[in-house]
Design a protein around this motif. Structure first.
Motif, mmCIF file in Angstrom:
data_model
loop_
_atom_site.group_PDB
_atom_site.id
_atom_site.type_symbol
_atom_site.label_atom_id
_atom_site.label_comp_id
_atom_site.label_asym_id
_atom_site.label_seq_id
_atom_site.Cartn_x
_atom_site.Cartn_y
_atom_site.Cartn_z
ATOM 1 N N VAL A 54 0.857 -1.179 0.000
ATOM 2 C CA VAL A 54 0.000 0.000 0.000
ATOM 3 C C VAL A 54 0.899 1.236 0.000
ATOM 4 C CG1 VAL A 54 -1.800 1.278 1.222
ATOM 5 C CG2 VAL A 54 -1.798 -1.231 1.252
ATOM 6 N N VAL A 55 0.702 2.080 -0.994
ATOM 7 C CA VAL A 55 1.517 3.280 -1.163
ATOM 8 C C VAL A 55 0.647 4.511 -0.963
ATOM 9 C CG1 VAL A 55 3.082 4.525 -2.700
ATOM 10 C CG2 VAL A 55 2.926 2.026 -2.833
ATOM 11 N N ASP A 56 1.110 5.421 -0.122
ATOM 12 C CA ASP A 56 0.419 6.696 0.080
ATOM 13 C C ASP A 56 1.036 7.725 -0.857
ATOM 14 O OD1 ASP A 56 -1.233 5.716 2.105
ATOM 15 O OD2 ASP A 56 0.310 6.042 3.620
ATOM 16 N N LEU A 57 0.168 8.338 -1.679
ATOM 17 C CA LEU A 57 0.635 9.283 -2.690
ATOM 18 C C LEU A 57 0.158 10.691 -2.354
ATOM 19 C CD1 LEU A 57 -0.153 7.195 -5.902
ATOM 20 C CD2 LEU A 57 2.028 7.372 -4.669
ATOM 21 N N LEU A 58 1.089 11.629 -2.392
ATOM 22 C CA LEU A 58 0.774 13.041 -2.167
ATOM 23 C C LEU A 58 0.523 13.703 -3.517
ATOM 24 C CD1 LEU A 58 0.658 15.357 -0.025
ATOM 25 C CD2 LEU A 58 3.055 15.796 -0.589
ATOM 26 N N VAL A 59 -0.673 14.284 -3.673
ATOM 27 C CA VAL A 59 -1.057 14.914 -4.945
ATOM 28 C C VAL A 59 -1.736 16.242 -4.654
ATOM 29 C CG1 VAL A 59 -1.329 12.705 -6.125
ATOM 30 C CG2 VAL A 59 -3.289 13.730 -4.946
ATOM 31 N N PRO A 60 -1.812 17.111 -5.650
ATOM 32 C CA PRO A 60 -2.599 18.336 -5.469
ATOM 33 C C PRO A 60 -4.053 17.985 -5.163
ATOM 34 C CG PRO A 60 -1.171 18.515 -7.397
ATOM 35 C CD PRO A 60 -1.103 17.090 -6.944
ATOM 36 N N ARG A 61 -4.673 18.777 -4.348
ATOM 37 C CA ARG A 61 -6.032 18.493 -3.916
ATOM 38 C C ARG A 61 -7.008 18.385 -5.096
ATOM 39 N NH1 ARG A 61 -10.661 21.252 -2.272
ATOM 40 N NH2 ARG A 61 -11.749 20.320 -0.487
ATOM 41 N N VAL A 62 -6.792 19.192 -6.118
ATOM 42 C CA VAL A 62 -7.709 19.196 -7.272
ATOM 43 C C VAL A 62 -7.608 17.908 -8.084
ATOM 44 C CG1 VAL A 62 -7.733 21.710 -7.445
ATOM 45 C CG2 VAL A 62 -5.969 20.409 -8.654
ATOM 46 N N ASP A 63 -6.504 17.165 -7.934
ATOM 47 C CA ASP A 63 -6.328 15.925 -8.701
ATOM 48 C C ASP A 63 -6.705 14.683 -7.893
ATOM 49 O OD1 ASP A 63 -5.335 17.515 -10.711
ATOM 50 O OD2 ASP A 63 -3.227 17.171 -10.167
ATOM 51 N N ALA A 64 -6.991 14.845 -6.617
ATOM 52 C CA ALA A 64 -7.196 13.687 -5.749
ATOM 53 C C ALA A 64 -8.411 12.867 -6.163
ATOM 54 C CB ALA A 64 -7.333 14.141 -4.301
ATOM 55 N N ALA A 65 -9.535 13.521 -6.487
ATOM 56 C CA ALA A 65 -10.761 12.788 -6.822
ATOM 57 C C ALA A 65 -10.586 11.971 -8.092
ATOM 58 C CB ALA A 65 -11.928 13.762 -6.956
ATOM 59 N N VAL A 66 -9.977 12.575 -9.109
ATOM 60 C CA VAL A 66 -9.767 11.861 -10.371
ATOM 61 C C VAL A 66 -8.853 10.664 -10.165
ATOM 62 C CG1 VAL A 66 -8.833 12.044 -12.705
ATOM 63 C CG2 VAL A 66 -10.156 13.937 -11.741
ATOM 64 N N LEU A 67 -7.773 10.862 -9.402
ATOM 65 C CA LEU A 67 -6.829 9.781 -9.171
ATOM 66 C C LEU A 67 -7.480 8.643 -8.379
ATOM 67 C CD1 LEU A 67 -4.002 8.630 -9.363
ATOM 68 C CD2 LEU A 67 -3.381 9.943 -7.323
ATOM 69 N N ALA A 68 -8.264 8.990 -7.371
ATOM 70 C CA ALA A 68 -8.939 7.965 -6.576
ATOM 71 C C ALA A 68 -9.891 7.146 -7.435
ATOM 72 C CB ALA A 68 -9.675 8.615 -5.415
ATOM 73 N N THR A 69 -10.570 7.810 -8.379
ATOM 74 C CA THR A 69 -11.499 7.101 -9.271
ATOM 75 C C THR A 69 -10.749 6.120 -10.154
ATOM 76 O OG1 THR A 69 -12.996 9.001 -9.285
ATOM 77 C CG2 THR A 69 -13.251 7.391 -11.055
ATOM 78 N N ARG A 70 -9.610 6.525 -10.662
ATOM 79 C CA ARG A 70 -8.826 5.635 -11.504
ATOM 80 C C ARG A 70 -8.305 4.442 -10.714
ATOM 81 N NH1 ARG A 70 -5.163 10.178 -14.674
ATOM 82 N NH2 ARG A 70 -6.817 10.920 -16.092
ATOM 83 N N ILE A 71 -7.863 4.710 -9.504
ATOM 84 C CA ILE A 71 -7.339 3.631 -8.674
ATOM 85 C C ILE A 71 -8.431 2.609 -8.381
ATOM 86 C CG2 ILE A 71 -6.425 3.096 -6.378
ATOM 87 C CD1 ILE A 71 -4.935 5.777 -6.480
#
Length: 223
Positions: free
Chosen positions: A192-209
């Motif tokens: 399990v890897v914790d990734l730091l991203v800009p807040r505006v990209d978090a929702a899109v990235l979570a959906t892809r994951i």
């Protein structure tokens, strides 16, 4: 009338006369080597005493890592140990008296077990900062890099659509992120890897994951 003879210690002369000669006491033999050795032992003892006094008065108790502390990890009291070392003007170790201030801070860099803690190895930076988010991703071995991920690694989460699936035009194929934590799930055994991203990209990235159709790519570690 007879006379009484008196015995006198000494030696009798060859001419038979009763004259005697006194024997002087034996002279003490001086041994210069023993004198030099004694003086040398005294000097060595004085030097050792001075060294011991200096060593005990120039040492200080500092904090060291009991186990390896990875960069970004929150430091706990159980991670630290006290050690008395000789003072060195070239070093600025953290005093053991600052234990309470150190606990709760993060490691600004990797600290090996037994390594001294210095002010530069500590940080109070909060993760995530304002405007940032942390997104977790569970990776199977085939979707993770072969190299072991570390705090601070720069990675990309690359979209890998299923066969026959087409992404909408203009959809970015990857998202950049920074690793801020790595651990193994006790339930699934996945990394399990914790990734730091800009807040505006978090929702899109979570959906892809969530789709599972992603791969994590490790970029250059050069800084």
């Amino acid at each position: 009338m007879s006379s009484t003879a008196t015995r006198v210690e000494g030696t009798i002369n060859q001419d038979g006369s009763g004259a005697s000669t006194l024997v002087p006491p034996p002279r003490l033999r001086r041994r210069p080597a023993l004198v030099v050795a004694a003086i040398g032992a005294i000097c060595v003892g004085a030097l050792l005493a001075g060294w011991a006094w200096t060593a005990t008065t120039t040492t200080q108790e500092v904090l060291v890592a009991r186990t390896t502390i990875e960069r970004g990890e929150v430091i706990g009291a159980e991670d630290l140990a006290r050690l008395r070392v000789s003072a060195d003007p070239a070093l600025t170790p953290v005093s053991s008296a600052e234990l309470d201030q150190v606990v709760g801070q993060r490691a600004a860099l990797d600290i090996a077990a037994g390594g001294l803690l210095t002010p530069n190895s500590l940080t109070t930076e909060v993760v995530p900062n304002e405007g940032q988010s942390v997104v977790g991703i569970a990776l199977t071995p085939e979707r993770a890099p072969g190299l072991e991920l570390q705090y601070g690694d720069r990675v990309r989460v690359v979209v890998t659509p299923a066969q026959g699936e087409t992404l909408p035009a203009g959809t970015p194929l990857s998202s950049e992120a920074t690793v801020v934590g790595v651990h193994t799930s006790t339930q699934s055994g996945q990394t399990v890897v914790d990734l730091l991203v800009p807040r505006v990209d978090a929702a899109v990235l979570a959906t892809r994951i969530a789709t599972g159709n992603i791969t994590l790519v490790l970029d250059s570690r050069e800084r």
